[in-house]
Design an enzyme around this catalytic site. Structure first.
Site, PDB file in Angstrom:
ATOM      1  N   HIS A  42       0.660  -1.238   0.052  1.00 52.33           N
ATOM      2  CA  HIS A  42       0.007   0.014   0.079  1.00 52.33           C
ATOM      3  C   HIS A  42       0.790   1.254   0.106  1.00 52.33           C
ATOM      4  O   HIS A  42       0.513   2.196  -0.487  1.00 52.33           O
ATOM      5  CB  HIS A  42      -0.924  -0.066   1.204  1.00 52.33           C
ATOM      6  CG  HIS A  42      -1.773  -1.028   1.410  1.00 52.33           C
ATOM      7  ND1 HIS A  42      -2.247  -1.769   2.179  1.00 52.33           N
ATOM      8  CD2 HIS A  42      -2.758  -1.595   0.122  1.00 52.33           C
ATOM      9  CE1 HIS A  42      -3.214  -2.691   1.904  1.00 52.33           C
ATOM     10  NE2 HIS A  42      -3.522  -2.630   0.539  1.00 52.33           N
TER      11      HIS A  42
ATOM     12  N   ARG B 267      -0.066  -2.050 -18.735  1.00 52.93           N
ATOM     13  CA  ARG B 267       0.253  -3.341 -18.259  1.00 52.93           C
ATOM     14  C   ARG B 267      -1.111  -3.844 -17.760  1.00 52.93           C
ATOM     15  O   ARG B 267      -1.271  -3.525 -16.450  1.00 52.93           O
ATOM     16  CB  ARG B 267       1.182  -3.121 -17.011  1.00 52.93           C
ATOM     17  CG  ARG B 267       2.677  -2.791 -17.624  1.00 52.93           C
ATOM     18  CD  ARG B 267       3.664  -2.743 -16.623  1.00 52.93           C
ATOM     19  NE  ARG B 267       4.859  -3.090 -16.691  1.00 52.93           N
ATOM     20  CZ  ARG B 267       5.862  -2.069 -16.792  1.00 52.93           C
ATOM     21  NH1 ARG B 267       5.581  -0.860 -16.511  1.00 52.93           N
ATOM     22  NH2 ARG B 267       7.094  -2.168 -17.139  1.00 52.93           N
TER      23      ARG B 267
ATOM     24  N   ARG C 251      -1.192  -4.090 -23.280  1.00 53.80           N
ATOM     25  CA  ARG C 251      -0.644  -5.437 -23.638  1.00 53.80           C
ATOM     26  C   ARG C 251      -1.441  -6.343 -22.838  1.00 53.80           C
ATOM     27  O   ARG C 251      -2.316  -6.026 -21.918  1.00 53.80           O
ATOM     28  CB  ARG C 251       0.696  -5.308 -22.614  1.00 53.80           C
ATOM     29  CG  ARG C 251       1.249  -6.686 -22.629  1.00 53.80           C
ATOM     30  CD  ARG C 251       2.740  -6.560 -22.004  1.00 53.80           C
ATOM     31  NE  ARG C 251       2.494  -6.211 -20.340  1.00 53.80           N
ATOM     32  CZ  ARG C 251       3.579  -6.108 -19.747  1.00 53.80           C
ATOM     33  NH1 ARG C 251       4.719  -6.102 -20.022  1.00 53.80           N
ATOM     34  NH2 ARG C 251       3.325  -5.978 -18.404  1.00 53.80           N
TER      35      ARG C 251
ATOM     36  N   GLU D  47      10.994  -9.342 -26.014  1.00 49.04           N
ATOM     37  CA  GLU D  47      11.550  -9.373 -24.699  1.00 49.04           C
ATOM     38  C   GLU D  47      12.387 -10.635 -24.747  1.00 49.04           C
ATOM     39  O   GLU D  47      12.958 -10.853 -23.449  1.00 49.04           O
ATOM     40  CB  GLU D  47      10.168  -9.495 -23.943  1.00 49.04           C
ATOM     41  CG  GLU D  47       9.228  -8.419 -23.610  1.00 49.04           C
ATOM     42  CD  GLU D  47       8.445  -8.718 -22.593  1.00 49.04           C
ATOM     43  OE1 GLU D  47       8.333  -8.176 -21.562  1.00 49.04           O
ATOM     44  OE2 GLU D  47       7.304  -9.438 -23.130  1.00 49.04           O
TER      45      GLU D  47
ATOM     46  N   ASN E 166      13.322  -4.591 -20.089  1.00 52.71           N
ATOM     47  CA  ASN E 166      13.631  -5.196 -18.906  1.00 52.71           C
ATOM     48  C   ASN E 166      13.619  -6.567 -18.843  1.00 52.71           C
ATOM     49  O   ASN E 166      14.785  -7.227 -18.442  1.00 52.71           O
ATOM     50  CB  ASN E 166      12.296  -4.865 -17.839  1.00 52.71           C
ATOM     51  CG  ASN E 166      11.891  -3.352 -17.922  1.00 52.71           C
ATOM     52  OD1 ASN E 166      12.887  -2.649 -18.282  1.00 52.71           O
ATOM     53  ND2 ASN E 166      10.986  -3.124 -17.581  1.00 52.71           N
ATOM     54  N   ASP E 167      12.738  -7.177 -19.413  1.00 55.01           N
ATOM     55  CA  ASP E 167      13.091  -8.943 -19.797  1.00 55.01           C
ATOM     56  C   ASP E 167      14.257  -8.839 -20.783  1.00 55.01           C
ATOM     57  O   ASP E 167      14.777 -10.202 -20.786  1.00 55.01           O
ATOM     58  CB  ASP E 167      11.802  -9.434 -20.073  1.00 55.01           C
ATOM     59  CG  ASP E 167      10.622  -9.672 -18.918  1.00 55.01           C
ATOM     60  OD1 ASP E 167      11.323 -10.340 -17.941  1.00 55.01           O
ATOM     61  OD2 ASP E 167       9.656  -9.203 -19.053  1.00 55.01           O
TER      62      ASP E 167
ATOM     63  N   ARG F 290      15.939 -10.151 -13.268  1.00 55.81           N
ATOM     64  CA  ARG F 290      16.029  -8.519 -12.968  1.00 55.81           C
ATOM     65  C   ARG F 290      15.711  -8.110 -11.577  1.00 55.81           C
ATOM     66  O   ARG F 290      15.638  -7.097 -11.219  1.00 55.81           O
ATOM     67  CB  ARG F 290      14.800  -7.913 -14.098  1.00 55.81           C
ATOM     68  CG  ARG F 290      13.436  -8.774 -13.711  1.00 55.81           C
ATOM     69  CD  ARG F 290      12.573  -8.579 -14.891  1.00 55.81           C
ATOM     70  NE  ARG F 290      11.785  -7.187 -14.826  1.00 55.81           N
ATOM     71  CZ  ARG F 290      10.624  -7.080 -15.317  1.00 55.81           C
ATOM     72  NH1 ARG F 290      10.251  -7.898 -16.500  1.00 55.81           N
ATOM     73  NH2 ARG F 290      10.016  -5.837 -15.313  1.00 55.81           N
TER      74      ARG F 290
ATOM     75  N   CYS G  10       9.479  -0.154 -24.641  1.00 59.37           N
ATOM     76  CA  CYS G  10       8.806   0.334 -23.571  1.00 59.37           C
ATOM     77  C   CYS G  10       9.432  -0.155 -22.124  1.00 59.37           C
ATOM     78  O   CYS G  10       8.927  -0.132 -20.941  1.00 59.37           O
ATOM     79  CB  CYS G  10       7.450  -0.280 -23.690  1.00 59.37           C
ATOM     80  SG  CYS G  10       7.208  -2.089 -23.871  1.00 59.37           S
TER      81      CYS G  10
HETATM   82  C1  PEP Z   1       9.978  -5.347 -20.251  1.00 60.72           C
HETATM   83  O1  PEP Z   1      10.043  -6.487 -19.917  1.00 60.72           O
HETATM   84  O2  PEP Z   1      10.788  -4.416 -20.649  1.00 60.72           O
HETATM   85  C2  PEP Z   1       8.551  -4.749 -19.974  1.00 60.72           C
HETATM   86  C3  PEP Z   1       8.105  -3.375 -20.345  1.00 60.72           C
HETATM   87  O3  PEP Z   1       7.666  -5.517 -19.349  1.00 60.72           O
HETATM   88  P1  PEP Z   1       7.439  -5.608 -17.735  1.00 60.72           P
HETATM   89  O4  PEP Z   1       8.324  -4.938 -17.197  1.00 60.72           O
HETATM   90  O5  PEP Z   1       6.068  -5.509 -17.302  1.00 60.72           O
HETATM   91  O6  PEP Z   1       7.908  -7.296 -17.834  1.00 60.72           O
HETATM   92 MG    MG Z   2       8.350  -7.668 -19.507  1.00 61.66          MG
END
Ligand code: PEP
Ligand code: MG
Length: 560
Positions: free
Chosen positions: A183, A281, A317, A418, A441-442, A452, A489
């Site tokens: 929260h 998301r 997504r 990804e 990120n992935d 990550r 993204c």
């Molecule tokens: C990513 O993987 O870069 C991404 C934008 O998706 P998430 O961070 O929601 O896995």
């Molecule tokens: Mg991702």
């Protein structure tokens, strides 16, 4: 990001000093009638305080979030807790002791549960401590009037602590416990206070008075930041918000759009000058409830986002669960390697095909010709077969809506890049998709084989490694000559120090959290594409991360 002076908040220590943690029970000499009356008065006062706080929260943060405090009001009348307190008082204990004892079991029951249920333990502690403070006539530390420039450090912050924080005074907060969905984190996002939660025991090593930079997006804190970091943070605050599209100095438009999760973030994206949404998301619509949202509810949510950007694009997504994103009612399996397991599109194809279909129907129904452009994007694709299967289901939904005469339109249909497999197969994906969006990120996690979420390998989870840059380049090259546009993204897209490099790599769209949009737009305006391409070529030729970083920094210095 925010920067300020560390101040510790230790509410538990206050209560410990009063000896309430003492379980001796040696206070069994009280008059039950008088103690019962004291407890009732304290409960009434706690209820009044909570109602006031809930109303203030509704105004400052929003209806949905304020209901967290509504749940606290209900805890005050919880029958199990109430009978525990009555029992304690009947045995001759003081009201304080009885309250403390009655909360013990419920707190430890919640602590033993997973995910969001475990966070209920914090809610209960919050209610218990509120009652104790009233009984003991202890003023709560007034978190609503902290010195300007405070970075608040705490073991944990409860919802009623967080709701008091004033963004004008508090530059950020850092807690030892808690997760992204706690929260405190949810309130921080709504109040736009930079926050990093769950940093662990190391937090205790920071002393009051030290200067701290809090990077909420990057999920890190810097103690005694260097001048360059400080200038970056302070510079960020001053950047002007522009709603018009950003153009490079030589006239090319680059779309700068927002990553959002909750419906309430759409307005914030608009306020920060986003051209649209590059990543919605949708898992956040599925969290924190007992059953998935229905088709109509989803249609409305997506249509609201489209209404907010009549001239722009909204990329939604489809549900991306598994890995680090559990949803209790989906009964996700325990997996040895969840990040290599049933995630994203893998689950949507099977076993969550029904949820996938419902979501696709809601999306096609939300798309309308008089609104912005809706784009549907599928996550974590590794094989062409998966994308083709997803596309087939999308076509089947469209055919069914046609057949039944349900009002709808055809959204664009694209894919997230990804996985290394998707990057390597970008050409084939671009032939089949309307757009590609790189999730760094992935992608970084899988290219570098670095979890990550694991701090021990955080150094390797870095998108500036040449291998990651080459995967990005391969993706952009794959789409060249097709009609598919390519965006990004992941977090990398929101780092203004990398904007020139990303434009040079050939990305058409950058999607970042709303807070950094003005800065990224300002960077775009400074870019000369010829020089950006040259920068990208040099970075792609580098062998190490250090070389890439050196090339990027030198270019930044030259540009200023
Ligand atoms: C990513 O993987 O870069 C991404 C934008 O998706 P998430 O961070 O929601 O896995
Ligand atoms: Mg991702």
């Amino acid at each position: 990001m925010g920067i300020g002076t560390a101040r510790w908040y230790r509410p538990d220590a206050d209560l410990e000093l009063l000896g309430l943690e003492d379980e001796s029970g040696s206070d069994s000499e009280h008059d039950p009638g008088a103690e019962r009356e004291r407890f009732e008065r304290a409960r009434e006062q706690a209820r009044e305080d909570l109602e006031g706080e809930r109303d203030r929260a509704r105004e400052r943060i929003g209806e949905e979030e304020s209901e967290i405090l509504g749940a606290h009001i209900q805890f005050l009348g919880d029958p199990q807790i109430e009978s525990g307190i009555s029992e304690g008082i009947k045995e001759g204990h003081g009201a304080e002791h009885a309250v403390q004892r009655a909360f013990e079991d419920p707190i430890s029951q919640f602590e033993g549960m997973d995910g969001r249920m475990a966070e209920r333990a914090d809610d209960l502690r919050d209610v218990r401590d509120r009652l104790l403070r009233v009984l003991l006539n202890r003023e709560r530390t007034d978190l609503g009037s902290l010195p300007e420039g405070t970075v608040l450090l705490a073991d944990r912050l409860t919802p009623s602590d967080t709701v008091q924080l004033d963004p004008e005074q508090v530059r950020g907060f850092v807690t030892a416990t808690g997760g992204r969905t706690s929260h405190a984190a949810i309130f921080a996002r709504s109040l736009a206070i930079p926050a990093v939660v769950g940093v662990g025991d190391a937090l205790a090593e920071i002393e009051a008075g030290e200067e701290i930079a809090v990077d909420g997006e990057g999920e890190r804190i810097v103690v005694s930041p260097e001048a360059a970091t400080r200038e970056r943070v302070e510079g960020r605050e001053a950047v002007e918000i522009r709603s018009e599209r950003a153009k490079t100095a030589d006239g090319e438009e680059i779309e700068i759009v927002a990553n959002v999760g909750r419906p309430t973030e759409v307005g914030g994206a608009l306020d920060r000058g986003a051209d649209g949404i590059g990543l919605y998301r949708t898992e956040f619509l599925f969290l924190d409830r007992d059953a998935p949202p229905g088709e109509d509810e989803q249609r409305e949510t997506y249509a609201d986002a489209l209404d907010a950007f009549p001239e722009g694009r909204v990329v939604v997504r489809t549900l991306d669960v598994g890995g680090d994103k559990p949803i209790p009612y989906l009964d996700l399996p325990e997996e040895e390697n969840p990040f290599l397991g049933e995630r994203g599109i893998r689950r949507s194809l099977d076993p969550d095909s029904q949820l996938f279909e419902t979501q696709l129907r809601a999306l096609c129904r939300a798309a309308g010709s008089d609104k912005g452009e809706l784009c549907v994007m599928v996550p974590l694709v590794a094989a062409i077969e998966e994308f083709e299967d997803a596309r087939k289901r999308f076509e089947a939904v469209l055919a069914d809506l046609d057949r039944k005469g349900v009002e709808h339109a055809r959204p664009a249909f694209g894919v997230m890049i990804e996985t290394p497999a998707a990057a390597l197969m970008a050409e084939e994906l671009a032939d089949r998709a309307d757009f590609l969006s790189i999730g760094t990120n992935d992608l970084t996690q899988y290219v570098m084989a670095a979890d990550r979420g694991n701090g021990r390998v955080a150094g390797l989870h870095d998108s500036q490694y040449p291998a990651v840059l080459r995967a990005i380049r391969h993706t952009v090259e794959g789409a060249r000559g097709t009609d598919a546009w390519v965006g990004m993204c992941g977090e990398m897209a929101g780092d203004p120090a990398l904007t020139e490099l990303l434009v040079g790599l050939g990305l058409d769209e950058l999607s970042t959290s709303a807070v950094t949009i003005p800065e990224v737009k300002a960077e775009v305006e400074e870019i000369d594409r010829e020089r950006a391409r040259d920068l990208a070529e040099r970075a792609l030729g580098a062998s190490t991360r250090a070389e890439v970083s050196d090339i990027v920094t030198r270019s930044e210095v030259q540009n200023t």
